[in-house]
Scaffold this active site. Structure first.
Site, PDB file in Angstrom:
ATOM      1  N   LYS A   1       2.652  -2.803   6.267  1.00 26.67           N
ATOM      2  CA  LYS A   1       2.968  -2.718   4.828  1.00 26.67           C
ATOM      3  C   LYS A   1       4.411  -2.245   4.615  1.00 26.67           C
ATOM      4  O   LYS A   1       5.069  -2.673   3.662  1.00 26.67           O
ATOM      5  CB  LYS A   1       1.980  -1.789   4.113  1.00 26.67           C
TER       6      LYS A   1
ATOM      7  N   TYR B   1      -1.526  -0.858  10.200  1.00 26.26           N
ATOM      8  CA  TYR B   1      -1.624  -1.234   8.780  1.00 26.26           C
ATOM      9  C   TYR B   1      -0.413  -0.718   8.003  1.00 26.26           C
ATOM     10  O   TYR B   1       0.243  -1.462   7.262  1.00 26.26           O
ATOM     11  CB  TYR B   1      -2.919  -0.658   8.193  1.00 26.26           C
TER      12      TYR B   1
ATOM     13  N   SER C   1       0.830  -1.205   0.000  1.00 22.66           N
ATOM     14  CA  SER C   1       0.000   0.000   0.000  1.00 22.66           C
ATOM     15  C   SER C   1       0.862   1.252   0.000  1.00 22.66           C
ATOM     16  O   SER C   1       1.938   1.277   0.614  1.00 22.66           O
ATOM     17  CB  SER C   1      -0.888   0.016   1.247  1.00 22.66           C
TER      18      SER C   1
HETATM   19  N1  NAP Z   1      -8.877  -1.396  -1.057  1.00 23.34           N
HETATM   20  C1  NAP Z   1      -7.907  -0.493  -1.088  1.00 23.34           C
HETATM   21  O1  NAP Z   1      -8.143   0.718  -1.283  1.00 23.34           O
HETATM   22  C2  NAP Z   1      -6.475  -0.905  -0.893  1.00 23.34           C
HETATM   23  C3  NAP Z   1      -5.498   0.091  -0.965  1.00 23.34           C
HETATM   24  C4  NAP Z   1      -4.160  -0.288  -0.802  1.00 23.34           C
HETATM   25  C5  NAP Z   1      -3.834  -1.608  -0.589  1.00 23.34           C
HETATM   26  N2  NAP Z   1      -4.815  -2.552  -0.512  1.00 23.34           N
HETATM   27  C6  NAP Z   1      -4.399  -3.944  -0.269  1.00 23.34           C
HETATM   28  O2  NAP Z   1      -5.003  -4.776  -1.237  1.00 23.34           O
HETATM   29  C7  NAP Z   1      -5.257  -6.072  -0.688  1.00 23.34           C
HETATM   30  C8  NAP Z   1      -6.724  -6.430  -0.859  1.00 23.34           C
HETATM   31  O3  NAP Z   1      -7.504  -5.396  -0.286  1.00 23.34           O
HETATM   32  P1  NAP Z   1      -9.095  -5.457  -0.327  1.00 23.34           P
HETATM   33  O4  NAP Z   1      -9.559  -4.049  -0.208  1.00 23.34           O
HETATM   34  O5  NAP Z   1      -9.543  -6.282  -1.466  1.00 23.34           O
HETATM   35  O6  NAP Z   1      -9.377  -6.191   1.064  1.00 23.34           O
HETATM   36  P2  NAP Z   1     -10.667  -7.004   1.569  1.00 23.34           P
HETATM   37  O7  NAP Z   1     -11.844  -6.760   0.681  1.00 23.34           O
HETATM   38  O8  NAP Z   1     -10.773  -6.714   3.023  1.00 23.34           O
HETATM   39  O9  NAP Z   1     -10.194  -8.516   1.374  1.00 23.34           O
HETATM   40  C9  NAP Z   1      -9.140  -9.007   2.161  1.00 23.34           C
HETATM   41  C10 NAP Z   1      -8.936 -10.461   1.855  1.00 23.34           C
HETATM   42  O10 NAP Z   1      -7.979 -10.990   2.791  1.00 23.34           O
HETATM   43  C11 NAP Z   1      -8.528 -12.181   3.331  1.00 23.34           C
HETATM   44  N3  NAP Z   1      -8.047 -12.449   4.661  1.00 23.34           N
HETATM   45  C12 NAP Z   1      -8.217 -11.767   5.807  1.00 23.34           C
HETATM   46  N4  NAP Z   1      -7.622 -12.407   6.807  1.00 23.34           N
HETATM   47  C13 NAP Z   1      -7.089 -13.531   6.280  1.00 23.34           C
HETATM   48  C14 NAP Z   1      -6.363 -14.630   6.783  1.00 23.34           C
HETATM   49  N5  NAP Z   1      -6.082 -14.709   8.076  1.00 23.34           N
HETATM   50  N6  NAP Z   1      -5.952 -15.627   5.932  1.00 23.34           N
HETATM   51  C15 NAP Z   1      -6.257 -15.575   4.628  1.00 23.34           C
HETATM   52  N7  NAP Z   1      -6.961 -14.557   4.063  1.00 23.34           N
HETATM   53  C16 NAP Z   1      -7.359 -13.569   4.910  1.00 23.34           C
HETATM   54  C17 NAP Z   1     -10.020 -11.985   3.335  1.00 23.34           C
HETATM   55  O11 NAP Z   1     -10.607 -13.259   3.359  1.00 23.34           O
HETATM   56  P3  NAP Z   1     -11.812 -13.666   4.337  1.00 23.34           P
HETATM   57  O12 NAP Z   1     -13.042 -13.516   3.513  1.00 23.34           O
HETATM   58  O13 NAP Z   1     -11.504 -15.058   4.703  1.00 23.34           O
HETATM   59  O14 NAP Z   1     -11.799 -12.738   5.541  1.00 23.34           O
HETATM   60  C18 NAP Z   1     -10.212 -11.267   1.999  1.00 23.34           C
HETATM   61  O15 NAP Z   1     -10.319 -12.185   0.939  1.00 23.34           O
HETATM   62  C19 NAP Z   1      -4.822  -5.985   0.788  1.00 23.34           C
HETATM   63  O16 NAP Z   1      -3.512  -6.460   0.925  1.00 23.34           O
HETATM   64  C20 NAP Z   1      -4.879  -4.501   1.059  1.00 23.34           C
HETATM   65  O17 NAP Z   1      -4.033  -4.096   2.108  1.00 23.34           O
HETATM   66  C21 NAP Z   1      -6.122  -2.233  -0.646  1.00 23.34           C
END
Ligand code: NAP
Length: 267
Positions: A170, A166, A147
């Site tokens: 990262k 967080y 991130s």
């Molecule tokens: N959205 C943004 O704006 C943004 C910005 C910068 C970076 N990111 C990064 O992009 C990635 C995806 O983000 P997102 O927004 O799509 O997040 P999200 O919708 O919260 O999805 C997170 C995923 O991680 C899984 N997870 C959580 N705990 C876990 C565990 N213990 N073992 C295995 N899987 C686990 C969740 O699965 P469960 O269904 O099992 O909980 C879910 O599939 C992350 O690394 C996040 O930090 C996102």
């Protein structure tokens, strides 16, 4: 024909990686999820014979080793691209500033635990579990979804002082990626930290607190990108991220890059 494994594939950006990659029938796609019954992914799998859903929790070394064994059984022991995408945060303190964190060792550890377990420890266990497969793959690429919240310049310019565990996690992910890149370069393995942009992955109607938080963040992010209108959709984030992954080579291995393919434009 290429093979991809994606952790945290149940929803959000992870599931969109799976959706876009599985749309190419030449790809073999391994979606790693904690719950095999996650509705979004089982529906996708039923329509794509090239998509395999595997149980795996990145915070549990035994579980992710078993996931790598299951993946090897499907692909014949090899994998081209690993995308470690899983992430968890302690929502109750996500908007706390560093001075608001408690003077309590146990409570502080608990606040950092979800982010460190998924990003830092989970990143190591997942990478090490899948490494034997990557060594036998053709592309030899490992990507950790990171991130811009860990970019020091961005924190300074936007004044984003919250989201401490967080961002710290990262930042740790980014250092680990560079360490892996240094170690694995002689084997021709490329490792990248990839920021996917600011992406709307909330499912359902957003609660008022989230809408308010997004408004605050938008104003802060506009300090570096005045034209920014808001979050992008997972489709755009993943489409651009896949282009960056396709271009990953020994020159860019070890870096943190955005979905735009650089370390200057994060949105
Ligand atoms: N959205 C943004 O704006 C943004 C910005 C910068 C970076 N990111 C990064 O992009 C990635 C995806 O983000 P997102 O927004 O799509 O997040 P999200 O919708 O919260 O999805 C997170 C995923 O991680 C899984 N997870 C959580 N705990 C876990 C565990 N213990 N073992 C295995 N899987 C686990 C969740 O699965 P469960 O269904 O099992 O909980 C879910 O599939 C992350 O690394 C996040 O930090 C996102």
């Amino acid at each position: 024909m290429s093979s991809y494994a994606i952790t945290g594939a149940s929803k959000g950006i992870g599931r969109e990686f799976v959706r876009q990659l599985a749309a190419d029938t030449n790809n073999t796609v391994l979606a790693i999820v904690r719950d095999l019954k996650s509705p979004g992914i089982s529906e996708l799998a039923s329509n794509h014979p090239n998509l395999h859903v595997i149980k795996g929790d990145v915070t549990d070394p035994k579980s992710i080793l078993e996931a790598a064994s299951a993946a090897a059984a499907i692909t014949g022991g090899k994998l081209d691209v690993l995308i470690h995408n899983s992430n968890a945060v302690d929502l109750a303190t996500a908007f706390s500033n560093p001075t608001q964190l408690p003077f309590d060792a146990q409570a502080t550890r608990a606040i950092f635990e979800p982010s460190l377990s998924t990003g830092v420890y989970g990143g190591i266990w997942t990478t090490n579990a899948f490494l034997p497969l990557i060594e036998k793959g053709v592309q030899k690429k490992i990507v950790h979804i990171s991130s811009a919240m860990a970019d020091l310049e961005l924190i300074k310019k936007t004044g984003v002082s919250y989201s401490v565990p967080y961002s710290v996690s990262k930042a740790g992910v980014n250092v680990q990626v560079t360490k892996y890149a240094a170690e694995l370069a002689p084997k021709g393995i490329k490792v990248l930290a990839l920021s996917p942009g600011w992406v709307d992955t909330w499912e359902g109607e957003k609660p008022p607190q989230l809408l308010q938080a997004n408004e605050i963040m938008l104003k802060q992010f506009q300090a570096v990108e005045p034209e920014l209108k808001g979050q992008i959709q997972p489709e755009e984030s993943v489409r651009k991220s896949l282009q960056v992954i396709a271009r990953l080579d020994s020159e860019t291995s070890g870096l943190l890059l955005s979905h735009n393919g650089n370390n200057t434009r994060w949105f």
